[in-house]
Design a protein around this motif. Structure first.
Motif, PDB file in Angstrom:
ATOM      1  N   ALA A  42       0.836  -1.199   0.000  1.00 54.48           N
ATOM      2  CA  ALA A  42       0.000   0.000   0.000  1.00 54.48           C
ATOM      3  C   ALA A  42       0.872   1.250   0.000  1.00 54.48           C
ATOM      4  CB  ALA A  42      -0.926  -0.005   1.213  1.00 54.48           C
ATOM      5  N   ALA A  43       1.933   1.235   0.797  1.00 57.09           N
ATOM      6  CA  ALA A  43       2.843   2.381   0.839  1.00 57.09           C
ATOM      7  C   ALA A  43       3.507   2.573  -0.522  1.00 57.09           C
ATOM      8  CB  ALA A  43       3.895   2.183   1.926  1.00 57.09           C
ATOM      9  N   PHE A  44       3.908   1.487  -1.150  1.00 53.16           N
ATOM     10  CA  PHE A  44       4.532   1.584  -2.471  1.00 53.16           C
ATOM     11  C   PHE A  44       3.560   2.201  -3.477  1.00 53.16           C
ATOM     12  CE2 PHE A  44       5.308  -0.162  -6.715  1.00 53.16           C
ATOM     13  CZ  PHE A  44       6.576   0.360  -6.933  1.00 53.16           C
ATOM     14  N   GLY A  45       2.316   1.771  -3.437  1.00 52.65           N
ATOM     15  CA  GLY A  45       1.314   2.347  -4.344  1.00 52.65           C
ATOM     16  C   GLY A  45       1.140   3.835  -4.124  1.00 52.65           C
ATOM     17  N   GLY A  46       1.059   4.236  -2.881  1.00 53.98           N
ATOM     18  CA  GLY A  46       0.919   5.656  -2.570  1.00 53.98           C
ATOM     19  C   GLY A  46       2.154   6.451  -2.942  1.00 53.98           C
ATOM     20  N   ASP A  47       3.328   5.884  -2.665  1.00 56.34           N
ATOM     21  CA  ASP A  47       4.576   6.569  -3.012  1.00 56.34           C
ATOM     22  C   ASP A  47       4.720   6.710  -4.523  1.00 56.34           C
ATOM     23  OD1 ASP A  47       5.241   6.810  -0.349  1.00 56.34           O
ATOM     24  OD2 ASP A  47       6.635   5.104  -0.353  1.00 56.34           O
ATOM     25  N   THR A  48       4.344   5.675  -5.248  1.00 58.96           N
ATOM     26  CA  THR A  48       4.429   5.718  -6.703  1.00 58.96           C
ATOM     27  C   THR A  48       3.530   6.807  -7.262  1.00 58.96           C
ATOM     28  OG1 THR A  48       4.921   3.356  -6.793  1.00 58.96           O
ATOM     29  CG2 THR A  48       4.125   4.366  -8.813  1.00 58.96           C
ATOM     30  N   GLU A  49       2.331   6.899  -6.740  1.00 56.96           N
ATOM     31  CA  GLU A  49       1.404   7.931  -7.185  1.00 56.96           C
ATOM     32  C   GLU A  49       1.984   9.321  -6.905  1.00 56.96           C
ATOM     33  OE1 GLU A  49      -3.304   9.014  -6.593  1.00 56.96           O
ATOM     34  OE2 GLU A  49      -2.221   8.134  -4.911  1.00 56.96           O
ATOM     35  N   TRP A  50       2.517   9.525  -5.696  1.00 55.31           N
ATOM     36  CA  TRP A  50       3.064  10.832  -5.314  1.00 55.31           C
ATOM     37  C   TRP A  50       4.303  11.175  -6.134  1.00 55.31           C
ATOM     38  CZ3 TRP A  50       7.358  13.273  -3.603  1.00 55.31           C
ATOM     39  CH2 TRP A  50       7.177  14.550  -3.078  1.00 55.31           C
ATOM     40  N   ILE A  51       5.233  10.237  -6.244  1.00 53.94           N
ATOM     41  CA  ILE A  51       6.471  10.487  -6.989  1.00 53.94           C
ATOM     42  C   ILE A  51       6.167  10.758  -8.455  1.00 53.94           C
ATOM     43  CG2 ILE A  51       8.587   9.378  -7.855  1.00 53.94           C
ATOM     44  CD1 ILE A  51       8.800   8.044  -5.068  1.00 53.94           C
ATOM     45  N   GLY A  52       5.227  10.019  -9.013  1.00 50.58           N
ATOM     46  CA  GLY A  52       4.857  10.251 -10.407  1.00 50.58           C
ATOM     47  C   GLY A  52       4.378  11.675 -10.636  1.00 50.58           C
ATOM     48  N   LEU A  53       3.549  12.141  -9.743  1.00 50.78           N
ATOM     49  CA  LEU A  53       2.974  13.483  -9.886  1.00 50.78           C
ATOM     50  C   LEU A  53       3.965  14.591  -9.540  1.00 50.78           C
ATOM     51  CD1 LEU A  53       0.435  15.152 -10.494  1.00 50.78           C
ATOM     52  CD2 LEU A  53      -0.197  14.897  -8.087  1.00 50.78           C
ATOM     53  N   HIS A  54       4.737  14.396  -8.493  1.00 50.65           N
ATOM     54  CA  HIS A  54       5.588  15.475  -7.981  1.00 50.65           C
ATOM     55  C   HIS A  54       7.041  15.433  -8.450  1.00 50.65           C
ATOM     56  CE1 HIS A  54       2.179  15.469  -5.156  1.00 50.65           C
ATOM     57  NE2 HIS A  54       2.364  16.768  -5.210  1.00 50.65           N
ATOM     58  N   VAL A  55       7.494  14.304  -8.979  1.00 53.48           N
ATOM     59  CA  VAL A  55       8.890  14.208  -9.428  1.00 53.48           C
ATOM     60  C   VAL A  55       8.960  13.888 -10.923  1.00 53.48           C
ATOM     61  CG1 VAL A  55      11.104  13.014  -9.129  1.00 53.48           C
ATOM     62  CG2 VAL A  55       9.673  13.509  -7.129  1.00 53.48           C
ATOM     63  N   TYR A  56       8.332  12.776 -11.340  1.00 53.05           N
ATOM     64  CA  TYR A  56       8.489  12.340 -12.733  1.00 53.05           C
ATOM     65  C   TYR A  56       7.772  13.251 -13.721  1.00 53.05           C
ATOM     66  CZ  TYR A  56      10.171   8.089 -10.495  1.00 53.05           C
ATOM     67  OH  TYR A  56      10.850   7.192  -9.711  1.00 53.05           O
ATOM     68  N   MET A  57       6.587  13.708 -13.393  1.00 51.90           N
ATOM     69  CA  MET A  57       5.885  14.598 -14.321  1.00 51.90           C
ATOM     70  C   MET A  57       6.646  15.910 -14.518  1.00 51.90           C
ATOM     71  SD  MET A  57       3.544  15.172 -16.520  1.00 51.90           S
ATOM     72  CE  MET A  57       2.437  13.812 -16.332  1.00 51.90           C
ATOM     73  N   PRO A  58       7.071  16.587 -13.444  1.00 55.68           N
ATOM     74  CA  PRO A  58       7.871  17.802 -13.674  1.00 55.68           C
ATOM     75  C   PRO A  58       9.177  17.516 -14.427  1.00 55.68           C
ATOM     76  CG  PRO A  58       7.077  17.756 -11.418  1.00 55.68           C
ATOM     77  CD  PRO A  58       6.744  16.424 -12.018  1.00 55.68           C
TER      78      PRO A  58
END
Length: 153
Positions: A42-58
């Motif tokens: 669950a933590a991995f899923g949440g972290d992936t969602e956050w990192i995707g939006l806040h790190v990978y997209m920018p």
């Protein structure tokens, strides 16, 4: 240092963050999936969602903008196949990440919290995310090779 060199450094750094992060996420995904630990998954899923939006997209947007600026500043021209492939790869990855991988990671996190990590719906969605993200990663790695080799130029 020229403006072109600064743009190139910015472009390379944004790609390193993005593609290096994608490789790391693949490794962490395999470890999380193999753990059968609901909290970890669950933590991995949440972290992936956050990192995707806040790190990978920018980082992907910065890679695209700096790449376009490099073409314009370096007078490369848009007719080179390696430039077209690079733009395609960046856009493909950004779109897949923003419209599928990030949101799906969040949905998987919620499913794990509700039904546990071994629920068939969780496994099916995780397998689909792993497949799509691995395809995306292969395309990104091909783009990096394409940019380094510049075939046809």
């Amino acid at each position: 240092m020229t403006g072109y060199q600064w743009l190139l450094a910015l472009h390379i750094l944004s790609v390193v963050v993005w593609v290096g992060g994608a490789v790391t996420m693949q490794i962490l995904a395999v470890r999380a999936a193999g753990s059968n630990d609901p909290a970890r998954m669950a933590a991995f899923g949440g972290d992936t969602e956050w990192i995707g939006l806040h790190v990978y997209m920018p980082a992907s947007i910065l890679a695209l903008i700096s790449g376009i600026a490099l073409v314009l500043n370096g007078h490369w021209g848009w007719g080179h196949s390696w430039i077209v492939f690079g733009i395609f790869g960046i856009l493909f990855s950004a779109i897949v990440g923003a419209t599928f991988l990030g949101p799906e990671a969040g949905r998987i996190k919620k499913l794990i919290e509700e039904h546990g990590p071994t629920a068939p719906a969780v496994r099916d969605r995780m397998n689909r995310v792993f497949l799509v993200s691995r395809i995306e990663l292969v395309i990104l790695l091909l783009v990096v090779a394409d940019m380094a080799l510049k075939p046809g130029s």
